[in-house]
Design an enzyme around this catalytic site. Structure first.
Site, short mmCIF file in Angstrom:
data_model
loop_
_atom_site.label_atom_id
_atom_site.label_comp_id
_atom_site.label_asym_id
_atom_site.label_seq_id
_atom_site.Cartn_x
_atom_site.Cartn_y
_atom_site.Cartn_z
N ARG A 83 -9.03 11.34 4.23
CA ARG A 83 -9.50 10.00 3.70
C ARG A 83 -9.86 9.14 4.87
O ARG A 83 -9.05 8.94 5.81
CB ARG A 83 -8.28 9.74 3.01
N HIS A 127 -11.28 -1.00 4.46
CA HIS A 127 -9.79 -0.95 5.23
C HIS A 127 -9.91 -2.22 6.03
O HIS A 127 -9.45 -2.15 7.39
CB HIS A 127 -9.54 0.28 5.62
N GLU A 172 -4.87 -1.36 0.36
CA GLU A 172 -3.76 -2.28 0.36
C GLU A 172 -4.21 -3.93 0.29
O GLU A 172 -4.20 -4.54 1.28
CB GLU A 172 -3.00 -2.15 1.47
N ASN A 300 -0.35 3.99 -1.63
CA ASN A 300 0.25 4.20 -0.10
C ASN A 300 1.64 3.76 -0.23
O ASN A 300 2.21 3.04 -0.76
CB ASN A 300 -0.33 3.12 0.62
N TYR A 302 5.35 3.63 1.51
CA TYR A 302 6.26 3.65 2.87
C TYR A 302 7.62 3.43 2.59
O TYR A 302 8.64 4.11 2.74
CB TYR A 302 5.65 2.62 3.70
N GLU A 361 -1.62 7.00 1.53
CA GLU A 361 -0.86 6.98 2.72
C GLU A 361 0.62 7.39 2.43
O GLU A 361 1.19 6.79 1.51
CB GLU A 361 -1.03 5.78 3.42
C1 GBH Z 1 -0.65 0.74 6.10
O1 GBH Z 1 -0.08 -0.32 5.76
C2 GBH Z 1 -2.00 0.51 6.48
O2 GBH Z 1 -2.90 0.84 5.44
C3 GBH Z 1 -2.30 1.43 7.66
O3 GBH Z 1 -3.48 0.89 8.10
C4 GBH Z 1 -1.45 1.17 8.67
O4 GBH Z 1 -1.63 1.78 9.80
C5 GBH Z 1 -0.26 2.00 8.24
O5 GBH Z 1 0.14 1.48 6.97
C6 GBH Z 1 0.97 1.98 9.06
O6 GBH Z 1 1.62 0.66 9.33
O7 GBH Z 1 4.65 -6.53 11.37
O8 GBH Z 1 6.81 -6.74 10.29
O9 GBH Z 1 4.71 -8.01 9.91
C7 GBH Z 1 1.39 -0.29 5.59
C8 GBH Z 1 2.12 -1.56 5.00
C9 GBH Z 1 2.25 -3.86 5.85
C10 GBH Z 1 3.13 -2.14 6.97
C11 GBH Z 1 2.21 -4.81 7.29
C12 GBH Z 1 3.42 -3.16 8.29
C13 GBH Z 1 3.54 -5.29 9.13
C14 GBH Z 1 5.10 -5.46 9.23
N1 GBH Z 1 2.17 -2.32 6.32
N2 GBH Z 1 3.47 -4.34 7.83
S1 GBH Z 1 5.20 -6.77 10.23
#
Ligand code: GBH
Length: 455
Positions: A83, A127, A172, A300, A302, A361
């Site tokens: 992807r 993105h 996202e 995605n 996490y 993701e």
């Molecule tokens: C994804 O976001 C993205 O799609 C990708 O580009 C990115 O590299 C990957 O995950 C890993 O982060 O700094 O405390 O404000 C996942 C959701 C939302 C997680 C924004 C990190 C920032 C937290 N992300 N968040 S903060």
């Protein structure tokens, strides 16, 4: 050879796709090459104080020039899919108008290289790298940006749709809307009042719908399309029927302006009531466009959000704050919740009858210290992946229709406001020499793919 884990207990369905994911601005570099226009992330990363280590994506991991080596790394993993995202400002340097053929050529070369390696390409149209020219005309605050996205998406589907069968529209929305337009910590760095944020959300889902329609209309053969959303994943803290129902209701409501409206074609009553006078302005026709039928749902995955049932009246759920002792990975936001990879697809199937789901993701940061022998023994990343994948396997074993998994990320790369200090790759990158070194987690993932089972 000894088989440590019998297939019957840990296997995934036949034909399950295993891949990795990246995004254009995070890996490509080459920001001035072949007629690419500037994006809002070029602007934002060059502003003082916006990126933690003062870095930019100007060079990044130079994937634009090293894509053949990077495809070879995927092949060495045994990956069957990949992807990637297409940089809108490479294809339309001004956002709209005359396309730049040289910009699209890069993706032509990349797709050919992937197909040659037997790797199925999945392309994401957006993105987060909005052409700066569109930002100058109002960006996502303007409905015109949604229209422009439709035109761009249709153009790409026409050009690449002969070899790329699967597309994701916007990655996202939750993140680029909230972080970019409310908190101001991501490009374009805005802190809009509530009505402005709600309108941006609406334009994002409208862009998705316009994109779906334009792509179907202009592809030269049938293609398959869906969103790739970072949903709030409601997890029943204890798996009773009442808590499961509460987690479902919470998941539907927390994602009301994103996946819920895209898949149901309406804003929930609770969302409209909560936003009140600040609700987005929209028409019935907008809602029809937004809910244009999709072929699959991309998720995605996490972090977890825990819920239990609330015995009092609406909203029937109680959100549980995480204790301060709750564990997280190298990134403080990355709280550990393997069961999110079970509940996210299960909710998509239960709430919206999703017939085909991709995990677009999932992955983790690690401190990734170099050992004396120059290797990286990232056992924390392996721990994370093994636990999350065990939960994904639980979902597929129960019949939840997950068809593939894209690990974030193939390579260490530009982690947005964190810059290069935070590493998410299966493959380590030395940012001075651009040397790629697979970490121990790459060997773990190769084993998972080879066995089609949690290894
Ligand atoms: C994804 O976001 C993205 O799609 C990708 O580009 C990115 O590299 C990957 O995950 C890993 O982060 O700094 O405390 O404000 C996942 C959701 C939302 C997680 C924004 C990190 C920032 C937290 N992300 N968040 S903060």
């Amino acid at each position: 050879e000894a088989d440590a884990a019998p297939k019957s207990q840990s296997g995934f369905p036949d034909g399950f796709l295993w891949g990795t994911a990246t995004a254009a601005y995070q890996v490509e570099g080459a920001v001035h090459e072949d007629g690419r226009g500037p994006s809002i992330w070029d602007t934002f990363s060059h502003l003082p104080g916006k990126i933690r280590d003062g870095s930019t994506g100007d060079v990044s991991v130079d994937h634009y020039h090293r894509y053949k080596e990077d495809v070879a790394l995927m092949k060495a993993l045994g990956a069957t899919s990949y992807r990637f995202s297409i940089a809108w400002p490479r294809v339309f340097p001004d956002g709209t108008g005359t396309p730049n053929p040289k910009g699209l050529d890069f993706y032509d070369r990349l797709v050919d290289e992937l197909l040659k390696a037997g790797i199925k390409p999945f392309a994401t149209l957006y993105h987060w790298d909005l052409p700066q020219a569109l930002q100058d005309r109002g960006g996502w605050q303007s409905r015109d940006t949604a229209q422009a996205f439709g035109a761009y998406a249709g153009y790409v589907a026409n050009k690449l749709g002969d070899r790329v069968e699967n597309f994701f529209t916007l990655n996202e929305m939750l993140t680029f809307v909230e972080h970019g337009h409310a908190a101001g910590v991501f490009a374009p760095g805005l802190t809009l009042p509530p009505q402005g944020v709600n309108q941006v959300r609406h334009h994002a889902v409208l862009a998705h719908g316009l994109g779906v329609q334009a792509m179907r209309a202009s592809a030269r053969r049938p293609i398959r399309i869906g969103p790739a959303e970072n949903i709030t994943i409601g997890i029943p803290a204890v798996e009773t029927p009442e808590n499961i129902r509460a987690a479902e209701i919470a998941t539907r409501e927390f994602n009301a302006p994103y996946l819920t409206v895209m898949l149901e074609g309406r804003y929930t009553d609770a969302y409209l009531a909560a936003t009140g006078a600040d609700a987005p302005k929209f028409t019935a026709e907008d809602l029809k466009i937004i809910a244009s039928p999709v072929d699959f749902v991309g998720l995605n995955v996490y972090t977890p959000s825990f819920f239990v049932v609330a015995t009092d009246a609406a909203p029937h759920y109680r959100a549980l704050p995480l204790p301060s002792s709750y564990p997280h990975m190298a990134s403080p936001w990355l709280t550990i919740g393997p069961e999110a990879l079970y509940w996210a697809p299960r909710h998509a199937a239960t709430l919206w009858n999703a017939k085909e789901i991709y995990i677009t993701e999932n992955g983790t940061s690690s401190a990734d210290q170099l050992a004396e022998d120059g290797q990286i023994y990232d056992t924390d990343r392996i721990m994370y992946l093994r636990n999350y994948l065990t939960q994904l396997q639980r979902a597929t074993a129960e019949g939840v229709p997950v068809r593939g998994y894209f690990l974030w990320s193939l390579l260490d790369n530009f982690e947005w406001a964190d810059g290069y200090a935070t590493r998410f790759g299966l493959v380590h990158v030395d940012y001075t020499t651009q040397k790629r070194t697979p970490k121990l987690s790459a060997a773990f993932y190769r084993e998972v793919i080879a066995r089609n089972a949690v290894a």
